[in-house]
Design a protein around this motif. Structure first.
Motif, short mmCIF file in Angstrom:
data_model
loop_
_atom_site.label_atom_id
_atom_site.label_comp_id
_atom_site.label_asym_id
_atom_site.label_seq_id
_atom_site.Cartn_x
_atom_site.Cartn_y
_atom_site.Cartn_z
N ASP A 271 51.07 64.98 106.71
CA ASP A 271 51.24 63.90 105.73
C ASP A 271 51.38 64.46 104.32
N THR A 272 50.61 65.50 104.02
CA THR A 272 50.66 66.06 102.67
C THR A 272 52.00 66.77 102.46
N LEU A 273 52.43 67.51 103.47
CA LEU A 273 53.74 68.16 103.37
C LEU A 273 54.83 67.11 103.19
N GLY A 274 54.71 66.02 103.94
CA GLY A 274 55.73 64.97 103.90
C GLY A 274 55.88 64.38 102.51
N SER A 275 54.82 64.47 101.71
CA SER A 275 54.89 63.88 100.37
C SER A 275 55.52 64.81 99.35
N TYR A 276 55.53 66.10 99.61
CA TYR A 276 56.05 67.04 98.60
C TYR A 276 57.23 67.87 99.09
N ILE A 277 57.63 67.68 100.34
CA ILE A 277 58.81 68.41 100.82
C ILE A 277 59.81 67.38 101.28
N ARG A 278 60.93 67.35 100.61
CA ARG A 278 61.97 66.39 100.98
C ARG A 278 63.28 67.12 101.10
N GLU A 279 63.97 66.81 102.18
CA GLU A 279 65.26 67.43 102.46
C GLU A 279 65.23 68.93 102.27
#
Ligand code: F6R
Length: 613
Positions: A271-279
């Motif tokens: 979840d944390t990665l999903g918030s700061y890593i996009r595309e």
């Protein structure tokens, strides 16, 4: 994290929803709400309240003032937006045709919101949930399709994790749910059906439950539940009988919250990665940090207490190496009283799970007084540190109940890694290609963490063997030193065994005099270029009678020539491998505490939030 309860049947729904939400209070929350409808009415009554659930119970006269036999309820643990009444769930679509509650994080909610704004949708809250509810409404109306296809289309567009429970104005008595990576259980009796994020919420009504799988939907009507896959095909499931008692159920079947939270780490990291890593790139736009600010920095000061400080120690190694920037790490209680000489063009980073730790808050205020920008790495949305810092980079660990931190620590490390990659990139230290490789390494961490957890029985066995130890020493170099600090803290705080962590090269400058026959020395050996040096230090201890445990990555099998017992973790990028190595040490502390009969969730003398200095 958030709690969901839904009910459809013959009874008044509101008291059942409120009783269910009470059973989910342990998950942590900062606001609550219910939506209830009567079969004879086509509108839905929504009542919400910030703060304790008691406020909502009083506001609704324990549910009596909200009649109706079908409804959904929610306790919200804020992630997007402050814990206000407007941001509390349930949320309604623009014309109130769809009402819903959500648990999880929708990573691409901004992009979806923009699409819906272009189609004339209006938003009242800052939440990702309101976007999801409106997205379902959009597809429902655009294609004039049934709820299954509308929800499925929304599921295909949404990235992230969710458990959604929805009611449609034109489908009285029905609750529709969808799930991906967020827990949800569905219960059924002859005349009713329930949905909840955890079993305790429905245990007093039924023990007959279905577990809905990832990327599935379900339709609940009184006494009946049907399941569908993303293609809209019906899926048939077997009922499971819950045999746990209510207390065990709150812990999801785990013996303690701490063990549950240790197991939640892959999810917290995802979840944390999903918030700061996009595309495939680090995206810090949600924090307010700009490339200009990052590029201008000449020094970083990292401040925290306890485990948060240990994240700072890891961060120093990672940031200095990956972003080529000097980093100073300070205990908040020292920083605030030592008249720190902060050079210009600096950033102060304060790390805190609770966002309320008195010393960390004082350090933040001191930095602000000196005109230095402060970045907060905080888990609790709306906490004092989150409100007072200039930039906020939330962790998405969800509420931590056990006093000893585990999943928040792991999520904090992820924020540090993302910051290091972005700083390295904007400062020209790492190339775009290297950034891509590092991001793939980060994205691989949750699955590797799950693999480490599969190995827990060996650690449990070893913990039982060493539960009577008097002293334990943890040693390592570089990142391994930082991990040793945290491993040692976990050990002492929940097993009450004296333990210390040392930079491996420092041991012979005094502490080695404490090593005697049978003293347990744990060598953390994940940094291949430093491994031989730490092994030499372990050999020095062995020569004085120590019993050696090695913690290294698969492939380094020759450690077994030296160590008496070895634990392996999957290989990973050397800066990030601490995220894997910490898990066996958390488990070791946990199982040692359990073997000694310690109340591991609430060890003596400790508080979860330290609001005094
Ligand atoms: C140890 C632990 C504490 C906290 C420390 C800071 O397991 O939980 O050392 O890390 O009290 O708390 P926060 O992060 O809330 O500022």
């Amino acid at each position: 994290m958030c709690g969901i309860v839904g009910y459809t049947g013959n009874e008044n729904a509101a008291p059942i929803l409120l009783a269910g939400l009470t059973k989910l209070e342990y998950r942590g929350y900062d606001s609550a709400g219910i939506a209830v409808r009567d079969l004879s009415r086509d509108d839905v009554a929504v009542v919400k309240s910030p703060g304790r659930l008691l406020n909502l119970i009083q506001k609704t006269d324990n549910g009596a003032s909200v009649p109706g036999t079908c409804g959904v309820g929610h306790t919200r643990w804020a992630t997007h937006g402050e814990p206000t009444e407007t941001n509390a769930h349930p949320h309604s679509s623009a014309d109130d045709d769809v009402v819903g509650v959500h648990n999880g994080i929708i990573e691409n909610y901004q992009e979806l919101k923009e699409k819906l704004l272009r189609h004339g949708y209006v938003f009242h809250s800052e939440t990702d949930t309101e976007v999801a509810v409106n997205l379902v409404d959009y597809y429902y109306k655009k294609y004039k399709i049934g709820p299954i296809d509308a929800i499925a289309k929304a599921m295909v567009r949404i990235r992230g994790s969710y458990a959604l429970a929805l009611m449609f104005r034109d489908l009285p008595g029905e609750i529709w749910v969808a799930r991906k990576d967020s827990p949800m259980v569905i219960g059924v009796t002859e005349n009713s059906a329930f949905v909840a994020s955890d079993v305790p919420a429905i245990l007093s009504y039924t023990r007959q439950v279905y577990y809905i799988d990832n990327l599935e939907m379900a339709r609940l009507t009184p006494g009946h539940v049907s399941f569908f896959n993303l293609d809209g095909d019906e899926v048939f499931k077997d009922l499971t009988e819950i045999t746990w008692d209510a207390e065990a159920a709150e812990k999801g079947g785990f013996e303690h919250f701490m063990l549950k939270e240790i197991h939640e780490q892959p999810r917290a990291v995802r979840d944390t990665l999903g918030s700061y890593i996009r595309e495939g790139a680090v995206d810090l736009s949600a924090t307010g940090l700009t490339e200009e600010l990052l590029r201008s920095l000449e020094r970083i000061y990292i401040i925290g207490c306890g485990s948060a400080y240990h994240v700072g120690v890891s961060a120093k190694y990672v940031l200095e190496d990956m972003a080529d920037i000097p980093v100073e790490v300070d205990l908040a209680s020292e920083f605030r009283y030592r008249d720190p000489k902060i050079v210009k063009n600096s950033l102060v980073v304060v790390i805190s799970q609770s966002g309320e730790t008195a010393d960390t808050l004082a350090a933040l205020r001191l930095a602000k007084e000196r005109g230095v920008p402060v970045l907060g790495i905080v888990n609790v949305v709306g906490s004092t540190i989150a409100r007072e810092c200039d930039y906020c980079m939330y962790t998405y660990a969800g509420p931590e109940i056990a006093v000893a931190t585990t999943k928040a620590y792991s999520a904090q490390l992820i924020n540090v890694y993302a910051l290091a990659i972005e700083l390295g990139r904007v400062r020209g230290v790492i190339t775009e290609d290297r950034c891509g490789e590092l991001i793939s390494e980060l994205n691989a961490l949750p699955d590797k963490m799950a693999k480490v957890l599969e190995n827990k029985e060996r650690i449990q066995w070893f913990a039982a063997k060493y539960a009577n130890a008097r002293d334990i020493f943890f040693i390592g170099r570089g990142v391994d030193h930082a991990i040793s600090l945290e491993g040692s803290l976990k050990m002492k705080e929940i097993s009450y065994i004296h333990s210390e962590a040392y930079a491996a090269g420092e041991l012979k400058h005094g502490t080695i005099s404490l090593i005697e026959d049978g003293t347990l020395v744990i060598g953390v050996l994940t940094q291949n270029e430093l491994l031989e040096k730490t092994v030499s230090n372990m050999v020095e201890c062995k020569a004085r009678g120590a019993y050696l445990m090695g913690l290294t990555s698969y492939g380094n099998y020759n450690i077994e020539d030296t160590a008496n017992f070895t634990i392996y973790v999957p290989k990973a990028e050397r800066h990030f491998i601490g995220s894997l190595a910490i898990i066996p040490l958390q488990l070791l502390g946990y199982y040692t505490g359990v073997a000694k009969g310690v109340d591991v969730d609430k060890p003596r003398n400790l508080a979860k939030s330290v609001t005094v200095e």
